[in-house]
Design an enzyme around this catalytic site. Structure first.
Site, PDB file in Angstrom:
ATOM      1  CB  SER A  30      13.614  -2.044   9.916  1.00 47.13           C
ATOM      2  OG  SER A  30      12.752  -1.555  10.909  1.00 47.13           O
ATOM      3  CG  HIS A  58       1.555  -3.576   8.971  1.00 47.83           C
ATOM      4  ND1 HIS A  58       1.875  -2.641   8.018  1.00 47.83           N
ATOM      5  CD2 HIS A  58       2.329  -3.306  10.031  1.00 47.83           C
ATOM      6  CE1 HIS A  58       2.831  -1.848   8.488  1.00 47.83           C
ATOM      7  NE2 HIS A  58       3.125  -2.231   9.725  1.00 47.83           N
TER       8      HIS A  58
END
Lengths: 380, 632
Positions: free
Chosen positions: B327, B370
């Site tokens: 990430s 999310h």
């Protein structure tokens, strides 16, 4: 030629028939000197050196038995193989010490430029032989191209010493083939002038920042060191300083065999190969060196006599060129060891340690013998 | 009968030419003969004197090697003189017997004998070879008293390299070792033979290798008279040696120590640099090795221990090992989306918790997703789905073209040797990488993985640190370097190794601001918040997790996989966020989540660099738990 006789005397006579006595005698004298010097300079290499000598003499005898016309007919294939191998080196060669010279073939590695030293004069002699009676300007142009290809390939390896030797080998054929004096003399003069310039302007040309374009840094270094050996006492100047001390201290009669202090204190690097002449000069003095020159001169004169008497144009050119190659080796080597030529890796013929060069040289002698034998056969 | 005539002519011509050649040969040989006459008769006295009465040897005098110090002047590599006992094999008849007899005077181990044999094989015939190094004063005295019994054996003072900080700088400084055949060939090719006479050690790794020519100096020489035994009697002429240049580095011993210790022996790497100059502040590859072991020829046991260790301490992970960035790639991807006009900062996508491409579900770490995610949230919470979609919209060619200028997938050019180039995946790369046509095709699904820093992506820690520095330095990229000044030992003049911007990437300030604001919030409220609690300065950062072991379709549970198969933990960070003075990339192999292993190391290093706080001053943090949500 290959007839089989059972009578022992005839058999031995047959074995010796291809051998030219004067040539053989001179080569033997040189090899005997070589063995003596090796015993002094590097006894641990004696066994290997004896073996090399044996192999080289055998190859010389074999070459001498091959009829000269057949030798010439191998010129084209040998030349092509040599050029192909050189291209191979350029493409896939093994880099050693910053230069690509070696080619791996299966288990062994070969240095194609060494083959070229024989193949080059063979090829040109064969070519002129084919054009016999019609040798004009164009023939010399073609010969020049044939010469330039392998020389160019060797220069790029880079191996200046070998490329000069191969170029010289080819040049000698062209010279004997009758290249006009009007071309030869100016080139010779330009060379002399160029050398003179370097000697006179040496100081300014050897300044660190000056780039010589055509030569590599280390080659420039060698020329500059020759002009002033003390400028680089640890580098290539080291060789020259030490070898001139060894030669000069030899005096008139020398210090005697095995008594060379300089060589035994190991001040002379590479004293068994390129610098073996320093051992000779130190231990046998001026007398020894002059004797060596006399033997070499005899060898060369014999070679030139064979060349003049040879039965065909190709053989005449080949014999003349090979003879002059011997001279070139000897002159460049002794010149560099005694400090009048730059240090290039050229062995002293028939004396320096090293199998490849010895074989090349002995094959050259074998060719001369074959040519001489051809003449005797044609007269009988 | 023209043919006959022409043949006669040719014979005549060859004869004429042979006579000229013979004359030429004769003149040349006479030239040589006169040269020999000159040397051997006219100059005989001179050379005889030089050779016979006073044998003159040219002895090389090795220069002192330059020292290496850190930015504050603390010594990292210096020299010390020690006595060595050396044998010149060309002057000794029975070497084994000589060594046996020497063994009665000074201590000679089997190790010394083995090393002697090894050195002797690689040395020239006339060179002396060390049998024992670092003799004590008593041993020197005992030998000198009996020296007459040992022709060809001598005591010499030699300089040895010593590294006072041991393994702290093993990977940065490298080490010295004995010159081997390969080194010799290189020296010869460079025309440096003369300069290396009298020197038998050479830089083998790290700065010792890359700055070899500067550190070494110029060899001097002495012309000495030697007696029959070859020992020097008197110096006739001297050319002094020129000591090598010293190096002042950008690294800081204190910071390096704090950073190394923060790894607590775990495997990993850290590169911290000043983003405004590219100066490397700390470069850690853990575990490390002690370069002092190599100076004198490493013992078999030590070598085996280093070489056989499963932790590979000789491997420089900071510049050689390439890992998927995970990430930590997302800020760069996000910036690519903005710069290439595929996203605006406000634009939000709906995240159901997965992205479907070609019938395959690419999962997010958070079950159920999310919700609505914009650029800011995608970085702060490390949302995968956002980047799956973005990568798909950008396409692999555009991603590769955008990332390349940041240095991804190419060597940074840092001034220590042995850097790997990593992999910036693209269809062209794949074609070149694989031989079988079936494997050469680029698949769309592979682009999706690249978007979250997985797949073929592989970058070294120093590449990530350099890319981050470029990002926080408004797109101006500096070549990372470790040497700050080169110091002339004679004049004391310092030459600065100028920071050179190697590239200016045109980036829009508002886009940079959007990405960097999100990175700051990562350490305030996002995946990196816990390790940076109460930091006292503002930090921009990003966690990352590089998959080692892929559990197909299943969710990753740390306890399920063996330690060596656990994910690698990444953290990239810079601070202070308003005016970055330090940017770094931290990697902990098999460390699991980035926030758990790598981020605390970054915190420790920044505390020391910005506040002077050492890790001894405890900040009590609760036992970390698996993060409740978010990628990583």
């Amino acid at each position: 030629m290959m007839e089989w006789k059972l009578h022992p005397v005839a058999l031995i006579k047959g074995l010796f028939r291809p051998i030219d006595a004067p040539l053989f005698l001179m080569v033997c004298l040189l090899m005997a000197a070589s063995l003596m010097l090796m015993q002094s300079a590097s006894p641990e290499r004696m066994q290997a050196h004896l073996m090399n000598t044996g192999v080289a003499l055998t190859l010389m005898w074999i070459t001498a038995r091959v009829p000269a016309p057949r030798l010439l007919s191998m010129a084209m294939p040998l030349y092509l193989i040599g050029v192909l191998l050189l291209v191979g080196v350029a493409l896939f060669g093994e880099t050693s010490k910053g230069a690509q010279r070696w080619l791996h073939i299966g288990v062994t590695r070969i240095q194609p430029s060494e083959l070229m030293k024989i193949a080059m004069p063979l090829m040109l002699a064969w070519y002129f032989h084919q054009r016999e009676g019609a040798i004009g300007f164009m023939e010399f142009v073609v010969a020049g191209i044939l010469l330039a290809i392998p020389v160019g390939l060797i220069v790029t390896q880079p191996d200046l010493g070998t490329s000069l030797l191969v170029a010289a080998a080819g040049f000698y054929v062209i010279y004997f083939a009758g290249l006009s004096w009007r071309l030869l003399v100016p080139v010779f003069l330009v060379g002399v002038v160029a050398l003179g310039t370097i000697v006179v302007l040496g100081d300014s040309l050897c300044q660190p920042g000056v780039d010589w374009q055509i030569l590599r840094e280390y080659q420039k270094q060698r020329v500059c060191t020759l002009l002033d050996p003390t400028s680089d006492p640890l580098g290539s100047g080291f060789h020259i300083i030490q070898s001139t001390i060894a030669i000069g201290s030899g005096g008139l009669l020398g210090k005697g065999w095995l008594n060379g202090t300089q060589t035994h204190l190991a001040f002379i690097p590479e004293r068994h190969t390129d610098f073996i002449f320093a051992v000779l000069a130190e231990e046998f003095g001026l007398v020894g060196t002059l004797l060596l020159l006399a033997v070499l001169m005899t060898l060369i004169l014999r070679g030139l006599v064979i060349a003049v008497g040879a039965t065909s144009l190709g053989q005449r050119l080949l014999a003349g060129a090979i003879t002059m190659i011997f001279f070139t080796y000897a002159f460049v080597n002794m010149g560099m060891v005694s400090g009048i030529l730059p240090v290039v890796g050229v062995p002293l013929p028939f004396i320096s340690y090293g199998g490849t060069a010895l074989v090349t040289l002995c094959v050259g002698v074998g060719i001369l013998m074959s040519i001489q034998r051809e003449r005797i056969l044609s007269q009988s | 009968m023209t043919e006959f005539r022409s043949q006669d002519e040719e014979v005549g011509q060859v004869r004429q030419r042979a006579i000229v050649a013979g004359g030429f040969v004769f003149i040349c040989l006479c030239l040589l003969a006169s040269r020999f006459f000159y040397l051997e008769v006219m100059r005989y006295d001179y050379y005889h004197t030089r050779a016979e009465d006073n044998r003159i040897a040219v002895v090389p005098v090795a220069p002192n090697r330059g020292t290496i110090v850190d930015r504050k002047g603390e010594v990292l590599a210096r020299n010390f003189a020690a006595y060595t006992l050396e044998i010149n094999p060309s002057r000794v008849d029975d070497i084994d017997d000589t060594i046996d007899r020497l063994g009665e005077i000074v201590q000679i181990d089997d190790y010394d004998r083995r090393r002697f044999r090894k050195f002797r094989e690689s040395s020239k015939f006339f060179e002396s070879v060390p049998i024992r190094t670092k003799l004590t004063d008593q041993e020197v005295a005992r030998f000198v008293a009996r020296r007459y019994l040992f022709p060809g054996v001598d005591v010499k003072a030699r300089l040895f390299r010593v590294y006072p900080h041991g393994d702290l700088f093993g990977h940065v400084i490298g080490y010295m070792g004995r010159i081997n055949t390969r080194d010799e060939e290189r020296i010869e090719a460079d025309g440096e033979e003369a300069n290396y006479r009298g020197t038998d050690h050479i830089g083998k790794r790290g700065l010792e290798q890359s700055y070899e020519s500067l550190l070494h100096g110029r060899t001097g020489s002495e012309q000495v008279e030697v007696d029959v035994g070859g020992r020097a009697v008197r110096v006739l002429d001297r050319q002094t040696a020129q000591p090598g240049n010293s190096l002042i580095l950008t690294v800081d011993v204190g910071l390096q120590r704090v950073a190394s210790e923060a790894f607590e022996g775990r495997r990993g790497a850290l590169v911290a640099m000043d983003p405004k100059t590219g100066g490397v502040l700390a470069l850690v590859s853990s575990p490390s090795f002690d370069p002092n072991l190599f100076v004198d020829g490493i013992s078999v046991a030590d070598w085996k221990a280093l070489n056989d260790s499963p932790d590979h301490p000789l491997l420089n992970r900071a510049i050689y090992s390439a890992y998927p960035p995970g990430s930590t790639f997302k800020p760069f991807m996000g910036l690519a989306g903005l710069e290439l006009g595929k996203r605006s900062a406000r634009q939000a996508i709906a995240d159901p918790g997965y992205f479907v491409f070609g019938g395959h579900r690419f999962m997010d770490d958070k079950v159920g997703g999310h919700g609505m995610v914009d650029l800011h949230k995608s970085i702060v919470d490390s949302c995968n789905t956002y980047y799956y979609m973005l990568a798909n919209d950008l396409g692999i060619e555009a991603i590769a073209d955008f990332m390349a200028p940041f240095g991804f997938g190419s060597q940074t050019g840092v001034d220590i040797p042995g850097e790997a180039s990593g992999v910036l995946p693209s269809p062209a790369w794949k074609r070149a990488r694989f031989k079988k046509p079936g494997q050469q095709k680029w698949y769309g699904g592979e682009t999706i993985s690249v978007g979250i820093g997985q797949g073929y992506n592989a970058y070294t820690p120093i590449q990530l640190a350099t890319a981050l520095s470029t990002l926080v330095n408004d797109g101006v990229m500096f070549r990372p370097h470790i040497v700050k000044y080169i110091v002339d030992p004679v004049t004391g003049a310092r030459t600065q190794v100028e920071p050179e911007p190697i590239r200016r990437i045109p980036l829009k300030p508002e886009n940079l601001k959007a990405v960097r604001n999100a990175m700051v919030d990562v350490t305030l409220e996002g995946t990196g918040a816990r390790p940076f609690k109460d930091a006292g300065y503002t930090v921009g950062g990003k966690t990352g997790t590089a998959q080692v072991f892929s559990l197909k379709g299943g969710r990753y549970r740390e306890g399920d996989v063996a330690e060596r198969l656990r994910d690698h933990s990444w953290f990239i960070a810079y601070a202070p966020a308003e005016d970055p003075k330090i940017a770094m990339a931290v990697l902990v192999e098999n460390g699991g989540f980035g926030s758990r292993s790598a981020a605390p190391i970054a915190r420790t290093v920044m505390d020391y660099y910005l506040l002077g706080k050492r890790p001894g001053d405890p900040v009590v943090t609760p036992e970390p738990q698996a993060p409740a949500g978010g990628g990583d």
